[in-house]
Design an enzyme around this catalytic site. Structure first.
Site, mmCIF file in Angstrom:
data_model
loop_
_atom_site.group_PDB
_atom_site.id
_atom_site.type_symbol
_atom_site.label_atom_id
_atom_site.label_comp_id
_atom_site.label_asym_id
_atom_site.label_seq_id
_atom_site.Cartn_x
_atom_site.Cartn_y
_atom_site.Cartn_z
ATOM 1 N N ASP A 247 -5.971 9.943 9.552
ATOM 2 C CA ASP A 247 -5.164 9.497 9.588
ATOM 3 C C ASP A 247 -4.638 10.240 10.870
ATOM 4 O O ASP A 247 -5.504 11.355 11.377
ATOM 5 C CB ASP A 247 -3.450 9.806 8.625
ATOM 6 C CG ASP A 247 -3.937 8.990 7.485
ATOM 7 O OD1 ASP A 247 -4.133 7.976 8.053
ATOM 8 O OD2 ASP A 247 -4.374 9.249 6.454
ATOM 9 N N GLU B 38 0.398 -1.415 0.560
ATOM 10 C CA GLU B 38 -0.299 0.028 0.287
ATOM 11 C C GLU B 38 0.756 1.087 -0.001
ATOM 12 O O GLU B 38 1.875 1.514 0.885
ATOM 13 C CB GLU B 38 -0.645 0.152 1.214
ATOM 14 C CG GLU B 38 -2.346 -0.582 1.254
ATOM 15 C CD GLU B 38 -3.113 0.076 2.371
ATOM 16 O OE1 GLU B 38 -3.242 0.842 3.206
ATOM 17 O OE2 GLU B 38 -3.858 -1.345 2.298
#
Lengths: 266, 411
Positions: free
Chosen positions: A60, A49
């Site tokens: 995040d 990823e």
């Protein structure tokens, strides 16, 4: 069969749990990205990823946010990320690469242009954190270009919605192991286990579990019930400050090797 | 430069019929959030759809607006300012006279009551200038809710008085040091808190941005401004104004004024964005006048960003307008041609601030000073019998230190 499907099929045949490391493209340095990707594969990654830096990564935690800020400060953009995937593909045509990021960079780049360039570079899938199912009509050009749209599922996802996600999931379904941001420290393994078991019984796509996986121990616990384990913030944190590409590569290998071993011992 | 996909702008017959059931205003709006937020947004949408039609809830809201906020706020004809400008009459909607000193309380009272009805004991908020933070802390104190306010470290520095006010009201103010350390970063941080603590926490967004249902809900709570003003114009002047104007950062006071007038096609609607040191300088926050369609903070709207899609750091003398996005309904009104959005510079806002102070005895907020400057421009284009309605969204007490510093004065 797509590279992602092939990879999960061979993992299943071998009875292994997939290992999916996440790195932010451009951190710890733009020079290190391609070497790091190869190092991740050598250390046992089954799929990579690659985070596309975004200035406002709402979902995040601080670790990945700061990695994004550092990459942006070095001028890294979507074009660089695609170029690095292309370079990676010159030596590795087997390991699937999924770009993970937010919608605005793709929207500004243009969906058609992005889809064509990503497919040419050798990107296999795209996970756009802030593009839920309901807003996915804009991603049609990506699908047309053969890119898999990786979907997120969460502990808060309602049953009817989960059924819908299981139905449309392609490549793999990414189960966020708790209702928080990336890199937070809480994880109730038993709870995740029963939910993931339920999803796996309903989805034809494999299920990867992430958010909160920090080390060999937590990875191993998850390996007991997931098709793959995603490990992000802890790796990004380990790479922070690596002065050279060689050092970043060494750190990545040191970090990933015991996790790979723990997964294989399972 | 990459060209964004062309936007389909629907032919609009009824501007009050938006958003659609998906929370979209044409191409704009929507719910661009991570999967973890879809459930809390669905819960909020369901609760709000029920409450907005609940007579008991609406009666409680109305009581609070009357007895706690001090509504209705008056219309005030700024006669000396109008004479000085030498054009149409400038009429001010005095939202600066509300409790806590700005329109922001209209929204926090409403969302506070929604939080209470949903049984959430903790509220969080983001704030730029601090007005929304103060309004949230105020409502939290009154309803007995715990309150955490996220505020960019840069804004904390330039809005010290509001920071202290929030603390006096019992709120915890959390400095945000990521990114540009301003409003957008505070919003990111509040969103993260919400994702993590959603079971007991209600997120009071302070503007008409964010994912659906926020742009609709915040608009509904602020629309009282336009409803009152439209009725007051008819009562006091016997007709609707020729033009209406308000400052636009996220756009809550502006949509609050504009919404009731949207179907009055003869009323010209002009939003004043922060042009900072001039749009050509790059140091501004004029998302509609100088931005492009993109996705930020949960909705599709006009944003200021570079060719890599990275959100730009904005500039304005007023912290409340210093935001690189804008509410999706404004994006929709721009593309539908119903409203115009223009830039007002720091210098023009400062000039308007001083004029209003000296000619009318009103210290406007720096945000509202942009609207006053725009009202003066509009008044100049109209004859003396013309009427320009301007939303004076907040008072300027909070800004005296900023103004003193800019003008080299030690207070």
């Amino acid at each position: 069969m797509s590279r992602i499907d092939q990879r999960f099929a061979s993992l299943k045949a071998a009875g292994r749990t997939g290992l999916i490391p996440f790195i932010t493209a451009g951190d710890p340095s733009p020079e290190a990205v391609v070497a790091l990707m190869h190092a991740l594969v050598e250390a046992g990654a089954d799929l990579i990823e690659l985070g596309v830096p975004f200035s406002d990564p709402m979902a995040d935690g601080p670790v990945i946010q700061h990695a994004s800020e550092r990459a942006i400060a070095r001028g890294v953009g979507l074009g660089d990320v695609l170029r690095w995937v292309g370079e990676f593909r010159q030596r590795d045509t087997d390991t699937p690469v999924v770009l993970m990021g937010y919608l605005n960079p793709v929207e500004i780049h243009g969906y058609e242009a992005f889809a064509a360039e990503a497919a040419t570079a050798g990107v296999d899938g795209v996970l756009l954190v802030d593009c839920p199912l309901e807003e996915s009509a804009v991603l049609e050009p990506l699908r047309a270009a053969g890119l898999k749209t990786i979907r997120l599922a969460a502990p808060t996802t309602a049953p009817a919605r989960m059924a819908q996600l299981c139905e449309v999931a392609e490549g793999f379904l990414y189960y966020v192991s708790f209702a928080g941001i990336t890199g937070a420290g809480r994880l109730s393994t038993r709870d995740i286990a029963s939910r993931v078991a339920d999803i796996r019984s309903r989805a034809s796509a494999p299920v990867a579990v992430g958010f909160g996986v920090r080390d060999a121990q937590s990875a191993k616990e998850i390996a007991a019930f997931a098709d793959a384990v995603v490990i992000g913030s802890a790796l990004v944190e380990r790479l922070d400050g690596a002065g050279t590409a060689d050092e970043a590569v060494a750190r990545a290998k040191d970090f990933l090797a015991p996790i790979r071993a723990a997964l294989d011992a399972h | 430069m990459a060209t964004p996909a062309p936007l389909a702008t629907p032919a609009v017959t009824d501007f009050h019929a938006w958003p659609d059931p998906h929370g979209r205003f044409g191409q704009f709006g929507g719910q661009y959030v991570a999967e973890t937020l879809m459930a809390p947004l669905a819960e909020l949408t369901e609760a709000y759809e029920r409450l907005r039609k609940d007579p008991e809830f609406l009666a409680e809201l109305d009581r609070d607006l009357t007895h706690y906020v001090g509504r209705p706020s008056p219309l005030y004809h700024a006669e000396r300012l109008s004479a000085h400008v030498g054009g149409a009459r400038i009429i001010l909607k005095r939202e600066d006279l509300n409790h806590t000193g700005a329109h922001k309380i209209n929204n926090t009272i409403g969302q506070g009551l929604v939080a209470k009805r949903m049984g959430k004991p903790r509220i969080i908020a983001e704030t730029g200038a601090g007005q929304h933070g103060v309004a949230s802390a105020t409502v939290a104190a009154r309803l007995g809710l715990k309150c955490v306010v996220y505020m960019g470290a840069t804004d904390i520095e330039r809005q010290k008085i509001n920071v202290y006010r929030m603390k006096l009201l019992g709120a915890e103010v959390v400095p945000v040091t990521s990114g540009s350390k301003t409003l957008k970063d505070a919003l990111n941080e509040a969103m993260r808190d919400w994702v993590t603590n959603v079971a007991d926490t209600f997120y009071i967004i302070g503007t008409v941005a964010g994912p659906h249902p926020y742009p609709m809900m915040v608009r509904d709570f602020n629309a009282i401004v336009g409803r009152e003003a439209r009725a007051q114009m008819l009562t006091e002047y016997g007709r609707l104004p020729d033009a209406i104007t308000a400052c636009v950062g996220g756009g809550s006071n502006a949509i609050g004024l504009f919404h009731e007038f949207l179907n009055d096609r003869d009323v010209r609607i002009v939003g004043a964005e922060a042009a900072g040191e001039g749009i050509g300088s790059g140091l501004h926050a004029a998302s509609l006048a100088a931005g492009r369609p993109g996705v930020l903070h949960g909705n599709r709207t006009y944003v200021l960003c570079d060719d890599n899609g990275q959100i730009a750091e904005t500039h304005s003398i007023s912290a409340g307008l210093d935001y690189p996005g804008v509410g999706p309904e404004h994006a929709f009104l721009k593309d539908a041609g119903r409203a115009e959005y223009v830039g007002v510079t720091d210098a023009e806002a400062m000039e308007a601030f001083h004029l209003l102070a000296r000619m009318e005895g009103i210290l406007p907020a720096l945000e509202s000073s942009h609207a006053v400057a725009q009202a003066m421009k509009l008044a100049r284009e109209l004859p003396r019998e013309g009427l320009v309605l301007c939303n004076l969204s907040g008072r300027g007490d909070k800004d005296v230190h900023t103004i003193a510093a800019r003008e080299g004065v030690t207070v």
